[in-house]
Design a protein around this motif. Sequence first.
Motif, short mmCIF file in Angstrom:
data_model
loop_
_atom_site.label_atom_id
_atom_site.label_comp_id
_atom_site.label_asym_id
_atom_site.label_seq_id
_atom_site.Cartn_x
_atom_site.Cartn_y
_atom_site.Cartn_z
N TYR A 253 0.78 -1.24 0.00
CA TYR A 253 0.00 0.00 0.00
C TYR A 253 0.82 1.29 0.00
CZ TYR A 253 -3.06 -3.71 1.64
OH TYR A 253 -3.73 -4.90 1.76
N ASP A 254 2.15 1.21 0.11
CA ASP A 254 3.00 2.39 0.04
C ASP A 254 3.25 2.74 -1.43
OD1 ASP A 254 4.75 4.42 0.65
OD2 ASP A 254 6.42 3.12 1.17
N GLY A 255 3.98 3.84 -1.66
CA GLY A 255 4.42 4.12 -3.01
C GLY A 255 4.00 5.47 -3.56
N TYR A 256 3.04 6.14 -2.93
CA TYR A 256 2.69 7.49 -3.36
C TYR A 256 3.68 8.44 -2.70
CZ TYR A 256 -1.50 5.03 -4.76
OH TYR A 256 -2.35 4.14 -5.32
N ARG A 257 4.26 9.33 -3.47
CA ARG A 257 5.33 10.15 -2.92
C ARG A 257 5.19 11.60 -3.33
NH1 ARG A 257 10.97 8.40 -4.40
NH2 ARG A 257 11.47 10.55 -3.86
N PHE A 258 5.67 12.47 -2.43
CA PHE A 258 5.63 13.90 -2.70
C PHE A 258 7.01 14.50 -2.39
CE2 PHE A 258 1.23 12.71 -1.58
CZ PHE A 258 0.63 13.01 -2.80
N LYS A 259 7.12 15.79 -2.37
CA LYS A 259 8.42 16.43 -2.20
C LYS A 259 9.00 16.19 -0.81
CE LYS A 259 7.73 20.14 -5.60
NZ LYS A 259 8.86 19.76 -6.44
N LYS A 260 8.19 16.34 0.23
CA LYS A 260 8.67 16.16 1.60
C LYS A 260 8.40 14.75 2.10
CE LYS A 260 8.22 17.95 6.31
NZ LYS A 260 7.55 18.95 7.19
N TYR A 261 7.19 14.28 1.91
CA TYR A 261 6.81 12.95 2.39
C TYR A 261 7.00 11.95 1.25
CZ TYR A 261 4.94 14.99 6.65
OH TYR A 261 4.82 15.64 7.86
N LYS A 262 8.03 11.12 1.39
CA LYS A 262 8.40 10.19 0.33
C LYS A 262 7.62 8.88 0.41
CE LYS A 262 11.55 13.08 -1.07
NZ LYS A 262 11.31 13.89 -2.29
N HIS A 263 6.89 8.66 1.49
CA HIS A 263 6.13 7.42 1.65
C HIS A 263 4.72 7.76 2.13
CE1 HIS A 263 9.66 4.79 1.21
NE2 HIS A 263 10.30 5.75 1.85
N ILE A 264 3.77 7.73 1.21
CA ILE A 264 2.35 7.95 1.54
C ILE A 264 1.60 6.67 1.17
CG2 ILE A 264 0.26 9.21 0.92
CD1 ILE A 264 2.04 10.84 2.71
N TYR A 265 0.80 6.19 2.12
CA TYR A 265 0.09 4.93 1.98
C TYR A 265 -1.39 5.17 1.69
CZ TYR A 265 4.12 2.77 4.37
OH TYR A 265 5.37 2.35 4.73
N ASN A 266 -1.99 4.25 0.93
CA ASN A 266 -3.42 4.28 0.69
C ASN A 266 -4.14 4.04 2.02
OD1 ASN A 266 -6.11 3.37 0.20
ND2 ASN A 266 -5.57 2.81 -1.88
N PRO A 267 -4.83 5.05 2.57
CA PRO A 267 -5.36 4.92 3.93
C PRO A 267 -6.47 3.88 4.08
CG PRO A 267 -6.08 6.98 2.91
CD PRO A 267 -5.07 6.38 1.99
N LYS A 268 -7.40 3.84 3.13
CA LYS A 268 -8.52 2.90 3.26
C LYS A 268 -8.02 1.46 3.19
CE LYS A 268 -13.03 2.15 3.42
NZ LYS A 268 -13.12 0.70 3.23
N SER A 269 -7.08 1.18 2.31
CA SER A 269 -6.56 -0.17 2.19
C SER A 269 -5.78 -0.58 3.44
CB SER A 269 -5.67 -0.29 0.95
OG SER A 269 -6.43 -0.13 -0.23
N VAL A 270 -5.02 0.35 4.01
CA VAL A 270 -4.30 0.05 5.25
C VAL A 270 -5.28 -0.28 6.37
CG1 VAL A 270 -2.84 1.02 7.07
CG2 VAL A 270 -2.24 1.37 4.67
#
Length: 524
Positions: A253-270
Motif C-alpha cells: 500500500y506504500d508508493g505514493y510520494r511527494f516532495k517532503k513525504y516520500k512514503h504515503i500509503y493508501n489509507p482505506k486499504s491500510v
Amino acid sequence: MGIYLNPGNHGYAESIHSKIYVDKTGLIAYTNELLKTKEKYLCVSRPRRFGKSMTLEMLAAYYSCGCDSRELFAGFKIAQDKDFDRHLNQYDVIYLNMQQFLIRAKTKEVTEYLEQAVLEELTEAYGDCFSDRITDLATALEKIFVKTGKQFVFLIDEWDCVMRERQESETMQKQYLDFLRDLLKDQPYVALAYVTGILPVKKYGQHSALNMFWEYSMTNQKILEEYTGFTENEVKVLCERYDMDFDEIGSWYDGYRFKKYKHIYNPKSVVEAMSCRDCSNYWTSTETYEALKVYMDMDFDGLRGDIVRMLGGGRVRVNTRSFQNDMRNFNTKDDVLTLLIHLGYLGYDSDEREAFIPNKEIIEEFENAMSVGGWGNVMNVLRASERLLEDTLRGDAEGVARELDRAHGEVASILTYNDENSLGCAIGLAYYSARKDYKLIREFPAGKGFADIAFLPLPHTDKPAMVVELKYDRSVSAAIRQIKDRQYTQALECYTGEILLVGVSYNRDSADKPHSCVIERVEK
C-alpha cells in the motif's frame, strides 16, 4: 442543524469512534490560516479511498455553528492550536455532495435541484433576510450577508462528478461551472471554500471558470502532503498495534510520494488490512479493472511500451501540464498517464517528473485489466515468471537465459531493448511473480554504487536475497565481477543465509540466444 446548512458533527463522531482513526486534525490549523483571505479557495483532489469525505466531515464538525464539537476534538492535534477556540463552531457551513445531487436531480438541471434544496433550509434559518421570490442561491446569500454580515464556509464533495459522469454533455458542464463561479468567486459571503474530488479544478477546453482556486493534487499536494494519506510513522504505529508486518504493508500500500513525504500509503486499504489482519487487494471493492483497461488500451504512440516499462519496475517521464483535467479530451499519452496519476493507478515523482506503479495492490489491478484481452503477449510473460524464479533459485543459469529469451520474444514489439535501463524493465517484468515474496528495487544503493536490481525477501518468506547486475552488449562475467568489485552485498547486512549473485547480459547481435546468465551463491 440541517442536511446542507450546518450538518453538524455526527459524521465526524462516527469516524473518531471507529475501530481505527488516525488524527489528521492538523489540517484545520492550515484552513484556519486561510479563512477570509485571498487564499480561501482550496481544491484538494485525490483518488478514491483517500479520505476525502471524511476530511469534509471533520471540517463540518469543526466549523458548523449550532453544535458543540469541543469534546470530539479533545486530545487531537488541533485542540492544542492557538486558534482552536477562535473558530470552533463559529460559521454557517454549506455542505454539498454533488454526487447525490446528480443522482437525485433526474430530469431537472443539477444546479436547479441543488438551489431548491439548499434554499429550503436557508429560508428556515434566514427567511426574514430575503424574499420568497428569490430562486437563486447566490442572491439569497448576498441578501443574508448584507443584513447580517454572516459569512459561510462551503464544503463541496465530489465537485467533479459532473465532469466524470456526464463526459459527453459539454453544455451541462459549462452551465455547472458557471453556477459554481457565480456562487463562489469574489463573493463577500465566502469565508472559506474547500472542494474535493478526483480531478483538479483547472481548465476544460477554453472555459476557465474557477481560476480562483488553489490546487492541491496528486501531482503536487504542496503543504497538504501529510494529510493526503497515511504517513510512514502513522502506519508503523498501526502495525505495532495490530501486529502486522510493516514491510509487507509497505509493499502492498506504500508508493505514493511527494516532495517532503516520500512514503504515503493508501489509507482505506491500510485500515482494511489492519482490520482483517490480512494484506490483500482491497482496491477492487470500489473500482473495477474495466475502468483502468479503457485508458490502458488507448492507442497513443508509446503508451503500451510505457505501461510495460512500469510493470517491470521502471519509471517513465510525464508532462502533466498538457492534461485538460477531464476524462474525455486526450491528445497525447502524457494526458492518459496524468489521469492515471490522479486516479491513483500511478505514483508521481514531481522532482524527476516521472510516473511509476506504486505498489503490489495496483500492480494486481494492471494484471486484472490485461487479463481480459489485448495484452496476451505480456500475460504470457507474467505466467512464465514463476518458472523463471524457480530456475533462478535453483541456480539454473541456462534455464534463466532460455526463459529471458522467450520473454524478450513476447514483448519485443512493445518494448525495444536499446540500453541497460530498458533491459532492466524487461527483466523486472520477467520476474513479475517474485513480487509476492520479494520487494524489487531498481537502482539499489549498495556498496560502491548502485545495483541494477535488488530482490529483498519479505519477512514472511525464507527466500534468499538476490542482486542482479545487467550488461548490454558486454560479457556476463563483467556483470558478476562488478557485483563483487563494488561490494554490492554489503547493503544486505541484515540478511542471513544465502545471497544469489545474478549476472545477465544481452547481445543484440545474437538472434538465437541473446541472453546469457551466471548465478553464484554466497553466504552472509
